[in-house]
Design an enzyme around this catalytic site. Structure first.
Site, PDB file in Angstrom:
ATOM      1  N   HIS A   1       0.881  -1.240  -0.036  1.00  0.00           N
ATOM      2  CA  HIS A   1       0.243   0.042  -0.324  1.00  0.00           C
ATOM      3  C   HIS A   1       1.495   1.383   0.160  1.00  0.00           C
ATOM      4  O   HIS A   1       0.127   2.255  -0.728  1.00  0.00           O
ATOM      5  CB  HIS A   1      -0.885   0.236   0.981  1.00  0.00           C
TER       6      HIS A   1
ATOM      7  N   ARG B   1     -10.903   3.422  -0.334  1.00  0.00           N
ATOM      8  CA  ARG B   1      -9.966   2.441   0.599  1.00  0.00           C
ATOM      9  C   ARG B   1      -9.935   3.595   1.322  1.00  0.00           C
ATOM     10  O   ARG B   1      -9.893   3.851   2.431  1.00  0.00           O
ATOM     11  CB  ARG B   1      -8.131   2.870   0.052  1.00  0.00           C
TER      12      ARG B   1
ATOM     13  N   ARG C   1     -15.532   0.866   0.171  1.00  0.00           N
ATOM     14  CA  ARG C   1     -15.497  -0.136   0.369  1.00  0.00           C
ATOM     15  C   ARG C   1     -14.787   0.136   2.377  1.00  0.00           C
ATOM     16  O   ARG C   1     -14.558   0.666   2.308  1.00  0.00           O
ATOM     17  CB  ARG C   1     -13.854  -0.325   0.067  1.00  0.00           C
TER      18      ARG C   1
ATOM     19  N   GLU D   1     -11.224 -11.180  -4.472  1.00  0.00           N
ATOM     20  CA  GLU D   1      -9.573 -11.074  -3.735  1.00  0.00           C
ATOM     21  C   GLU D   1      -9.052 -11.835  -3.711  1.00  0.00           C
ATOM     22  O   GLU D   1      -7.794 -12.334  -3.147  1.00  0.00           O
ATOM     23  CB  GLU D   1      -9.387  -9.648  -2.992  1.00  0.00           C
TER      24      GLU D   1
ATOM     25  N   ASN E   1      -4.912  -6.884  -6.794  1.00  0.00           N
ATOM     26  CA  ASN E   1      -3.398  -7.055  -6.539  1.00  0.00           C
ATOM     27  C   ASN E   1      -3.788  -8.301  -5.489  1.00  0.00           C
ATOM     28  O   ASN E   1      -2.247  -9.276  -5.236  1.00  0.00           O
ATOM     29  CB  ASN E   1      -3.973  -5.974  -5.694  1.00  0.00           C
ATOM     30  N   ASP E   2      -4.542  -8.522  -4.163  1.00  0.00           N
ATOM     31  CA  ASP E   2      -4.655  -9.536  -3.644  1.00  0.00           C
ATOM     32  C   ASP E   2      -5.385 -10.899  -3.758  1.00  0.00           C
ATOM     33  O   ASP E   2      -4.341 -11.948  -4.077  1.00  0.00           O
ATOM     34  CB  ASP E   2      -5.798  -9.533  -2.399  1.00  0.00           C
TER      35      ASP E   2
ATOM     36  N   ARG F   1       2.858  -9.803  -1.342  1.00  0.00           N
ATOM     37  CA  ARG F   1       2.771  -8.932  -1.783  1.00  0.00           C
ATOM     38  C   ARG F   1       3.988  -7.430  -1.264  1.00  0.00           C
ATOM     39  O   ARG F   1       4.012  -6.625  -1.960  1.00  0.00           O
ATOM     40  CB  ARG F   1       1.245  -7.942  -2.449  1.00  0.00           C
TER      41      ARG F   1
ATOM     42  N   CYS G   1     -10.826  -3.223  -9.293  1.00  0.00           N
ATOM     43  CA  CYS G   1     -10.335  -2.344  -9.116  1.00  0.00           C
ATOM     44  C   CYS G   1      -9.152  -2.413  -8.483  1.00  0.00           C
ATOM     45  O   CYS G   1      -8.463  -1.536  -7.465  1.00  0.00           O
ATOM     46  CB  CYS G   1     -11.725  -1.894  -7.838  1.00  0.00           C
TER      47      CYS G   1
END
Ligand code: PEP
Ligand code: MG
Length: 578
Positions: free
Chosen positions: A192, A299, A335, A438, A461-462, A472, A509
């Site tokens: 992040h 987020r 979210r 995800e 991403n996940d 990650r 996303c």
């Protein structure tokens, strides 16, 4: 002599500036020259840190059980007394004044001097008392490190921060202090911290092991966040080349701004939805600079960033209505808090609840944490529902693994709605509830999720992290990050198909949706709703509006069947060609 380093370029842009070395896990004791005006403030900072260290030691003393042997308490009492000793406190203040240096460097200097004195003592017992000195100095240094001024100060403006590691919160602080760029020794491209750097437009490179051993604070550094190249002490020719790259990037931005007002439609008439991912206030400003269809991912866990406690319902509400005002009627996808893993914030409560387990990414995070502790979830749901009376709002649930989590969340949302109704508070009765796909389990069972939810959003991403079993935030396995891995593409394809079958929208996303290398492939797989950082929108739009979906469909299907890296690359080149 010029030195060259390479790392993982995670946020594009070219930066040139003086290096500023920071140690996040250790206190940085390197000397910084201060202006005369800054001296009183620095002395105050040291006095404050001594006070905090004393408080910490007193608290430790108070926590010693009564029946503990007397030696332990006496030991800590000695440390408290040492904090009043002029050798440890007054002397460093003199150093700050005389040498115009920072408190950390003054303390370190005193540590070195005292070490020499203790080492020269014949008495073995006395010479080992240097351990006490070190303990006390470390306590003050820790307190200094916790003070705001240590991480992110005026003197960082235009500099390149080099650290062992940085948190997302650090990135925000750096942005506010105008750093030119940053380099970390660890960290992956999907951390992040990296995502925020991209979104804030701070050129950044991660995974440059041991760079702090070769660079000194104050040295001129040049970095290219695209190529991952870093130069220290560059020659004039090299600097000129970097400046040329800086110019070329600016020119590219100017060209792209010309398509801002154009409709997002492919050459064969497919209408696209281009949305933005936002995290912090700066993103709202960036979002206003480009034409977008709405916010595809807020987020909200970033609201916990600068707080000393979990945000209240009213704080959530204020933040959401602020974005709604900026959106002027366009939809906002909120979210719910995806706390945990690398999103650990300064909030005391979040810190207390921080996952201390060895596998935080597989632990109590996202929806698991919210359902486990509804004292976090309910105030947020109330605020989201209240905000839904002010503009189009959608709820997005993170980290879904089983449909039971959806059922539980929907029950909770209904009970919050009941409460609001009985209080006479307005909200959107039909607020759409969607889920992040995800976790591979959720992707495979996408049909079941699609049957329960109003929309799906693919978090690559996940999804990539969990499918390929790569942490990650670990730069050592970053080389395995591969959005084109057949398993990843098949999961994405499967989720898009599940949405189509259930007749519900599917968005993406994750960072893949903002990466110009992959967006045409995604369009070929049937994706039309892309959500990305604001500063990726124009480049993605350029790629998509110049394409024809009919041509991409077949190529995308071939990509799903590709059996080698070479075949994938050749297909990708055809997909991205015209
Ligand atoms: C994702 O996982 O793709 C995503 C968008 O969520 P985050 O990056 O915040 O985990
Ligand atoms: Mg995620």
């Amino acid at each position: 002599m010029s030195l060259m380093f390479t790392g993982i370029g995670v946020s594009r842009g070219v930066a040139i500036g003086d290096a500023h070395l920071v140690r996040r896990n250790q206190v940085d004791v390197s000397a910084r020259k201060l202006t005369k005006r800054a001296i009183p403030g620095e002395i105050k900072r040291l006095r404050q840190a001594i006070k905090s260290a004393r408080k910490e030691l007193l608290a430790t003393l108070g926590a010693i059980p009564e029946d503990t042997g007397g030696d332990i308490a006496a030991f800590i009492e000695t440390h408290i007394l040492m904090l009043d000793d002029s050798l440890l406190t007054k002397k460093p203040i003199e150093t700050i004044k005389n040498e115009q240096c920072n408190a950390e460097a003054a303390l370190q200097q005193q540590r070195e001097e005292l070490s020499k004195v203790f080492a020269s003592m014949d008495d073995k017992y006395i010479s080992t008392r240097i351990d006490d000195v070190n303990h006390v100095i470390d306590a003050v240094l820790r307190a200094l490190n916790d003070s705001n001024e240590t991480f992110g100060g005026e003197h960082w403006k235009g500099q390149i921060v080099i650290a062992d590691d940085l948190t997302p919160a650090d990135t925000v602080v750096m942005r506010h202090h105008g750093v030119a760029g940053f380099i970390t020794e660890t960290g992956g491209q999907l951390s992040h911290t990296a995502i925020l750097a991209r979104s804030l437009g701070i050129p950044a490179i991660v995974g440059v092991h041991n760079i702090r051993e070769y660079i000194k604070s104050g040295e001129t550094i040049t970095l290219n966040g695209d190529s991952g190249l870093i130069l220290a002490d560059a020659t004039t020719e090299m600097l000129n080349a970097f400046r040329q790259q800086q110019k070329a990037l600016k020119q590219q931005q100017r060209e792209l701004s010309k398509i801002n007002d154009m409709k997002a439609v492919t050459r064969d008439g497919v209408h696209l939805q281009l949305n933005v991912n936002i995290e912090i206030d700066d993103d709202i400003k960036a979002m206003k600079r480009v034409h977008v269809d709405g916010v595809g991912l807020y987020r909200t866990e970033f609201l916990y960033l600068d707080q000393s406690a979990v945000p209240t319902e009213q704080q959530h509400f204020k933040a959401y209505t602020k974005v709604l005002r900026a959106l002027k009627g366009a939809p906002l996808t909120l979210r719910t808090a995806d706390l945990g893993a690398d999103k650990i914030f300064s909030s005391t409560l979040a810190n207390e609840r921080r996952n201390q387990h060895s596998n935080p990414a597989l632990g109590m995070r996202g929806i698991r944490l919210c359902l486990n502790d509804t004292s976090i979830f309910i105030p947020q749901l109330r605020a989201i529902l209240r905000a839904s009376s002010r503009g189009p709002v959608r709820i997005l649930l993170p980290m879904l693994t089983s449909t039971a989590e959806v059922t539980q969340s929907l029950v909770l949302i209904e009970s919050v709605k009941d409460d609001l109704r009985s209080e006479g508070v307005e909200f959107d009765e039909d607020i759409p509830v969607g889920g992040m796909i995800e976790v591979p389990a959720a992707a495979i069972a996408a049909d079941q999720f699609a049957g329960q939810l109003d929309f799906l959003s693919i978090g690559t991403n996940d999804l990539i992290q969990y499918t390929l079993a790569i942490d990650r935030i670990d730069d050592q396995v970053d080389y395995l990050y591969d959005p084109l891995h057949p398993a990843v593409l098949q999961l994405i394809n499967h989720v898009i198909a599940a949405g189509r079958k259930a007749n519900i929208p599917v968005a993406m996303c994750g960072e893949m949706a903002g990466d110009p290398r992959y967006v045409r492939l995604l369009l070929g797989l049937g994706l039309t709703n892309f959500s990305m950082p604001p500063n990726s929108v124009l480049e993605v739009k350029r790629c998509l509006i110049d394409s024809r979906r009919v041509r991409l469909r077949k190529l995308a299907q071939s990509m799903l069947q590709a059996t080698s890296w070479e075949e994938q690359q050749s297909l990708l080149a055809r997909i991205n060609g015209n």
